[in-house]
Scaffold this active site. Structure first.
Site, PDB file in Angstrom:
ATOM      1  N   SER A 188       0.832  -1.203   0.000  1.00  0.00           N
ATOM      2  CA  SER A 188       0.000   0.000   0.000  1.00  0.00           C
ATOM      3  C   SER A 188       0.872   1.262   0.000  1.00  0.00           C
ATOM      4  CB  SER A 188      -0.955  -0.031   1.194  1.00  0.00           C
ATOM      5  OG  SER A 188      -1.921   0.987   1.092  1.00  0.00           O
ATOM      6  N   ASP A 235      -9.310  -3.086  -6.859  1.00  0.00           N
ATOM      7  CA  ASP A 235      -8.883  -2.521  -5.579  1.00  0.00           C
ATOM      8  C   ASP A 235      -9.786  -1.334  -5.223  1.00  0.00           C
ATOM      9  OD1 ASP A 235      -7.518  -1.198  -3.454  1.00  0.00           O
ATOM     10  OD2 ASP A 235      -5.642  -2.090  -4.097  1.00  0.00           O
ATOM     11  N   HIS A 285      -8.004  -4.932  -1.653  1.00  0.00           N
ATOM     12  CA  HIS A 285      -6.815  -4.203  -1.222  1.00  0.00           C
ATOM     13  C   HIS A 285      -6.051  -5.046  -0.209  1.00  0.00           C
ATOM     14  CE1 HIS A 285      -4.291  -0.700  -0.689  1.00  0.00           C
ATOM     15  NE2 HIS A 285      -4.429  -0.789   0.623  1.00  0.00           N
TER      16      HIS A 285
END
Length: 584
Positions: A238, A364, A393
């Site tokens: 991320s 995502d 995600h």
């Protein structure tokens, strides 16, 4: 006649509606309840973007992830093409066949493996504190946890450095999945927690953000110097993936990393900011992440109250609000858009010089596919972009019980295949890098900088590499094993950062005897170094000196010889007149 017809027609219509209502009343109530439930399921299925039926159809046909890479990429040909997991089908857990269900389930449950970390406190040169959480392969061998063993300086076991996501630490479920499975496969893992996370207080006025690469740089440099025989790999997730790619692009080839993986990177923060505030579903994630950021700020309220707008932080309702009131003020960014543009890793993709695998799900819900730099990844021979259709995600749950993550298995397979291939990146030796930087700088740059006995051309990229190399050596902090060694390490790091020399950090006792360097000695040493590098550099410097100093020298000569020239001119003219026969 018309009135009677219209009244009959109205009576007939009312009678028809009455018959319809009577018929509907005969339908059992549970039929209506069932229909309402079916309608609610359809609406919820569309709202959650479920793909259960699509997965059922895909089981009958092959649907591997999409690959984006350069046609002449050795990383794909020698490494990724041999990864069976990446080329196989990814099918999500049936009862989690939604990017939103997967993402929410990961954050609230996740089902991580049970184990413990070894904590090491790392101090940076600016006084910051980073918690390094280790998991050794010996800790999880045989399905049990052991703490008897430790890493020796000559250990050759590869080390995987993990950079967490936004407000995540080593206790996050997805990081525990990655750390445990990587250590189980025979490698050592260290999670480099962000400042202020992992239960550690912020000990300086510097906070991390989406583009803060300095902590990753000093940690990797420390590990490279502490365990020089261990191959280093880095995995970013991320926001950590954005930091990792930006760090790789900033360093280029002069980096002690053999390979890297970026999972679910936001890539372009400005596009991500527009995306996460677009619809109802994204706004829910925006609000949830903002609450996490506010909780992080609450842990360090004294410093945020002094450095940022605490009232604005408390009233923030989006990530952009938090960045306006906190990140921009602490990080000295003019606006939030300026922060997003400068810290987006998409701007650094073209400069990545190590093998890099990028995994991003097309569905995502946090990091949109619109921000993926497709063309930049395709142009770089060192990057292979893998984009599965589903996964959410950082989730990618698989199996009926949802006890494993697909991307964790894919990352471990890629790193192991890369480790046994000739595509691993090898950092250039420090001596050769500095020599080539000095030589190319003098030959190409017309402007010369003399400092501490070193001569280098200004504005050269090679010179930048050499400076970064020197800074990395200066900022290295020894491993903290006991309180006494930790205090000595902090003292040496402070001394090294003050005097700017790696030699001083090795012998701090000699600092008291240090004397200011004589200017003439510094110049002579610089000239000697230039002479050893190349002879023509002397002529180049001489040419520069003559060209740049001629106007001053010419003016000085004109002032000195001006009077003599005036006296000489009448005599010369008089001689010419005598030669022509003119009267004296």
């Amino acid at each position: 006649m018309m009135d009677c017809a219209s009244s009959a027609e109205s009576c007939g219509g009312a009678y028809a509606y009455g018959l319809l209502l009577s018929a509907l009343s005969l339908v059992p109530i549970w039929h209506y309840a069932l229909g309402a439930c079916l309608g609610f399921v359809v609406v919820l299925y569309r709202f959650l973007e479920c793909h259960l039926f699509e997965d059922l159809v895909s089981r009958l046909r092959s649907s591997p992830p999409q690959f984006t890479f350069n046609s002449s990429s050795d990383v794909y040909a020698a490494v990724v093409s041999k990864c069976r997991i990446l080329h196989g089908k990814y099918l999500a857990t049936p009862w989690l066949a939604s990017p939103h269900l997967q993402t929410v389930f990961l954050n609230f449950f996740g089902r991580p493996p049970s184990f413990s970390y070894r904590r090491q406190m790392f101090r940076t040169s600016d006084g910051g504190t980073i918690a390094l959480d280790w998991v050794l392969t010996s800790d999880v061998s045989g399905g049990a946890f052991h703490k008897e063993s430790s890493i020796s300086k000559d250990d050759t076991t590869p080390i995987v450095v993990v950079v967490p996501g936004l407000t995540s630490d080593s206790c996050s479920a997805y990081l525990k999945h990655l750390a445990f499975n990587t250590a189980k496969s025979g490698w050592n893992v260290v999670v480099s927690n962000h400042r202020g996370l992992g239960g550690v207080s912020v000990t300086s006025d510097c906070f991390y953000n989406a583009g803060w690469t300095e902590d990753v740089r000093v940690v990797i440099d420390y590990l490279h110097n502490e365990y020089p025989k261990a191959t280093l790999f880095v995995v970013g997730t991320s926001i950590g993936a954005n930091i990792l790619v930006k760090y790789l692009g900033e360093e280029g080839e002069n980096i002690p990393v053999a390979g890297a993986v970026a999972v679910c990177s936001p890539w372009d923060l400005l596009i991500g900011d527009r995306f996460i505030s677009r619809g109802l579903r994204q706004k829910l994630y925006d609000r949830a992440l903002t609450i996490g950021l506010q909780g992080y700020a609450q842990l360090h309220q004294p410093r945020y109250s002094r450095l940022a707008d605490w009232e604005g932080i408390r009233k923030s309702r989006s990530i952009r609000d938090f960045d306006n009131y906190a990140t921009c003020l602490v990080g000295k960014f003019e606006t939030a858009d300026t922060y997003y543009r400068r810290c987006s890793s998409a701007n650094y993709v073209g400069s990545v010089a190590v093998p890099l695998l990028c995994i991003s799900a097309l569905d995502d819900p946090v990091c949109t596919r619109e921000a993926i730099p497709w063309d930049e990844c395709r142009a770089n021979k060192n990057i292979v972009l893998v984009t599965p259709r589903h996964g959410g995600h950082l989730a990618f749950f698989e199996g009926i019980t949802a006890t494993s993550l697909w991307w964790v298995r894919a990352v471990n397979e890629f790193l192991h295949v890369l480790h046994s291939s000739p595509c691993m990146h090898v950092k250039k030796s420090q001596t050769s890098a500095r020599h080539s930087a000095l030589e190319s700088s003098i030959d190409q740059g017309p402007y010369v900088n003399v400092a501490d006995g070193m001569v280098a051309a200004m504005g050269s990229e090679h010179t930048k590499d050499a400076v970064v190399e020197e800074e990395m050596v200066i900022q290295k902090t020894p491993k903290a094993k006991t309180e006494e060694t930790s205090l000595d390490a902090e003292k040496n790091a402070h001394i090294a950062g003050t005097y700017g020399s790696s030699k001083i950090s090795q012998n701090p006792a000699g600092i008291q005897d240090a004397k200011p360097m004589d200017v003439s000695t510094s110049v002579l040493r610089s000239i000697n170094q230039i002479t050893r590098v190349t002879r023509r550099s002397i002529w180049l410097l001489a040419y520069i000196a003559v060209v740049t100093s001629w106007p001053i020298v010419g003016s000085a000569l004109g002032v000195v010889f001006k009077g003599k020239l005036r006296n000489m001119l009448p005599a010369v003219l008089r001689g010419r007149q005598i030669g022509r026969g003119a009267p004296v």
